[in-house]
Write a protein that holds these residues in place. Structure first.
Motif, mmCIF file in Angstrom:
data_model
loop_
_atom_site.group_PDB
_atom_site.id
_atom_site.type_symbol
_atom_site.label_atom_id
_atom_site.label_comp_id
_atom_site.label_asym_id
_atom_site.label_seq_id
_atom_site.Cartn_x
_atom_site.Cartn_y
_atom_site.Cartn_z
ATOM 1 N N MET A 242 -27.860 17.969 -77.790
ATOM 2 C CA MET A 242 -26.873 17.280 -78.423
ATOM 3 C C MET A 242 -27.127 15.951 -79.170
ATOM 4 N N ARG A 243 -28.208 15.541 -78.409
ATOM 5 C CA ARG A 243 -28.944 14.026 -79.171
ATOM 6 C C ARG A 243 -29.447 14.520 -80.283
ATOM 7 N N ALA A 244 -30.188 15.688 -80.348
ATOM 8 C CA ALA A 244 -31.162 15.989 -81.305
ATOM 9 C C ALA A 244 -30.355 16.779 -82.666
ATOM 10 N N ILE A 245 -29.183 17.152 -82.634
ATOM 11 C CA ILE A 245 -28.422 17.980 -83.509
ATOM 12 C C ILE A 245 -27.272 16.968 -83.825
ATOM 13 N N PRO A 246 -26.913 16.189 -84.729
ATOM 14 C CA PRO A 246 -25.730 15.369 -84.858
ATOM 15 C C PRO A 246 -24.635 16.345 -85.197
ATOM 16 N N GLY A 247 -23.579 16.141 -84.291
ATOM 17 C CA GLY A 247 -22.320 16.843 -84.299
ATOM 18 C C GLY A 247 -22.064 18.016 -83.247
ATOM 19 N N LEU A 248 -23.284 18.582 -82.958
ATOM 20 C CA LEU A 248 -23.331 19.661 -82.043
ATOM 21 C C LEU A 248 -22.696 19.348 -80.685
ATOM 22 N N LEU A 249 -21.819 20.314 -80.337
ATOM 23 C CA LEU A 249 -21.210 20.434 -78.916
ATOM 24 C C LEU A 249 -21.816 21.591 -78.196
ATOM 25 N N LEU A 250 -22.455 21.393 -77.066
ATOM 26 C CA LEU A 250 -23.024 22.376 -76.322
ATOM 27 C C LEU A 250 -22.890 22.308 -74.884
ATOM 28 N N LYS A 251 -22.234 23.547 -74.200
ATOM 29 C CA LYS A 251 -22.135 23.462 -72.771
ATOM 30 C C LYS A 251 -22.471 24.910 -72.210
ATOM 31 N N GLY A 252 -23.627 24.523 -71.286
ATOM 32 C CA GLY A 252 -24.080 25.863 -70.742
ATOM 33 C C GLY A 252 -23.399 26.008 -69.540
ATOM 34 N N GLY A 253 -23.729 27.306 -68.895
ATOM 35 C CA GLY A 253 -22.940 27.759 -67.601
ATOM 36 C C GLY A 253 -24.162 28.341 -66.965
ATOM 37 N N ALA A 254 -23.783 28.501 -65.413
ATOM 38 C CA ALA A 254 -24.439 29.522 -64.654
ATOM 39 C C ALA A 254 -24.768 30.903 -65.181
ATOM 40 N N GLU A 255 -25.661 31.612 -64.674
ATOM 41 C CA GLU A 255 -25.844 32.999 -65.020
ATOM 42 C C GLU A 255 -25.866 33.178 -66.326
ATOM 43 N N GLY A 256 -26.734 32.456 -67.193
ATOM 44 C CA GLY A 256 -27.037 32.685 -68.389
ATOM 45 C C GLY A 256 -26.000 32.750 -69.584
ATOM 46 N N ILE A 257 -25.002 31.687 -69.513
ATOM 47 C CA ILE A 257 -23.855 31.516 -70.463
ATOM 48 C C ILE A 257 -24.271 30.105 -71.165
ATOM 49 N N ALA A 258 -23.968 30.284 -72.484
ATOM 50 C CA ALA A 258 -24.057 29.045 -73.275
ATOM 51 C C ALA A 258 -22.926 29.246 -74.698
ATOM 52 N N ALA A 259 -22.448 27.994 -74.738
ATOM 53 C CA ALA A 259 -21.268 27.961 -75.964
ATOM 54 C C ALA A 259 -21.704 26.747 -76.626
ATOM 55 N N ALA A 260 -21.640 26.922 -77.949
ATOM 56 C CA ALA A 260 -22.108 25.428 -78.889
ATOM 57 C C ALA A 260 -21.382 25.913 -80.311
ATOM 58 N N ALA A 261 -21.022 24.788 -80.693
ATOM 59 C CA ALA A 261 -20.375 24.811 -82.009
ATOM 60 C C ALA A 261 -20.887 23.488 -82.989
ATOM 61 N N LEU A 262 -20.790 23.590 -84.258
ATOM 62 C CA LEU A 262 -21.121 22.529 -85.088
ATOM 63 C C LEU A 262 -20.054 22.501 -86.209
ATOM 64 N N PRO A 263 -19.487 21.331 -86.443
ATOM 65 C CA PRO A 263 -18.357 21.146 -87.265
ATOM 66 C C PRO A 263 -18.636 21.795 -88.751
ATOM 67 N N GLY A 264 -18.031 22.568 -89.529
ATOM 68 C CA GLY A 264 -18.431 22.855 -90.766
ATOM 69 C C GLY A 264 -19.330 23.870 -90.916
ATOM 70 N N VAL A 265 -19.982 24.490 -89.824
ATOM 71 C CA VAL A 265 -20.926 25.371 -89.736
ATOM 72 C C VAL A 265 -20.878 26.606 -89.135
#
Length: 315
Positions: A242-265
């Motif tokens: 989230m620091r490296a990619i402006p606008g990125l929203l990222l939230k990982g979870g246990a057991e191999g889960i991840a969800a992320a989004a970029l506005p307009g992308v």
């Protein structure tokens, strides 16, 4: 090598000499900026437990139910923190501002996930405490929300509690689907099964929401204070990306889960079936590559204290 193909298999590591170390199987979905499926592999419509990737949606539900906190503390409500001093102090503020005792936290007693923070609290004479548990920010937010509404604090984790009913409704609205099943998360709070398609869509709604909305408030808080969402350790993907990619929203979870989004992308959600974490970042990077975004997805493999290989996605 992490190989995710149309049949749904996600093969994990191959070291430099091409000897296969292990295999992982999983699923991933990529949504474009309009919310349409741009790419996918595996089962992206069946229910999976999103674990801590559900926290941003729960934070939205708390705001809708009257939670009022500062931005950094809102990020902590949506966090899987590492128990570092900034996290512990933030949780204590969340509780103290509403005169809620620390003893009201009903998450399990644990040591901090950060090794440095664990050593620090042990040297200070502490053992396992609910305060140190990585979900204590979420639980503090739940307690604050319950107290603001005059709801019982003792039963705030119960599925039929007014708070949990509000959070369930929010999750269903943001994902655009009914929950597939309900269980109990590792922290003791209810956990709802969702499709990866619904999870990715929810994250896209958060980053695309108008300013002033509860959805945007959560997304902005997490992106403005990524160190509260995870931690300052160099290996913390949520904070680092989230620091490296402006606008990125990222939230990982246990057991191999991840969800992320970029506005307009667009947005991505993935699940590694065996819960392995090493394949998660390379597949996330490969998924965003489908959207024209480069994420640092290099995960090294070490043997005997030296680099012997790398986890790569060839999906």
């Amino acid at each position: 090598m992490a190989d995710l193909y149309a049949g749904g298999e996600l093969l994990a590591e191959v070291v430099r000499n091409a000897v296969v170390e292990s295999r992982h199987h999983g699923s991933v979905v990529v949504l474009d900026a309009g919310g349409e499926v741009a790419a996918w592999a595996g089962d992206v419509l069946g229910p999976v437990f999103p674990r801590s990737s559900a926290k941003p949606m729960q934070a939205v539900g708390m705001l809708r139910a009257g939670l009022a906190v500062r931005q950094a503390e809102l990020a902590l409500v949506a966090a899987s923190h590492r128990g570092q001093a900034v996290h512990r102090e933030g949780v204590l503020r969340l509780l103290a501002d509403s005169d809620i005792p620390v003893s009201a936290l009903q998450c399990p007693a644990e040591y901090p996930l950060s090794e440095d923070a664990r050593d620090e609290v042990v040297r200070a004479g502490h053992g396992r405490e609910p305060l140190f548990m990585n979900c204590s920010g979420k639980h503090a937010g739940m307690l604050r929300t319950a107290k603001a509404n005059g709801w019982p604090l003792e039963t705030y984790r119960d599925l039929d509690h007014p708070l949990q009913r509000r959070l369930t409704a929010t999750i269903e609205e943001l994902t655009g689907e009914p929950v597939g099943a309900t269980g109990v998360d590792g922290c003791g709070a209810p956990l709802h099964a969702l499709s990866l398609r619904g999870l990715a869509g929810a994250f896209l709604r958060l980053v695309g929401a108008p300013e002033g909305s509860h959805e945007r408030a959560v997304a902005d808080a997490m992106r403005a204070h990524p160190q509260m969402v995870s931690g300052e350790d160099p290996a913390e993907d949520d904070t680092r990306l989230m620091r490296a990619i402006p606008g990125l929203l990222l939230k990982g979870g246990a057991e191999g889960i991840a969800a992320a989004a970029l506005p307009g992308v667009g947005a991505v959600a993935l699940k590694v079936d065996d819960g392995g974490l090493r394949a998660r970042l390379p597949v996330l990077a490969a998924a965003f590559g489908r959207l024209g975004v480069t994420l640092p997805g290099r995960v090294l493999v070490f043997g005997g204290g030296r680099e012997v290989g790398v986890v790569r996605s060839v999906w």
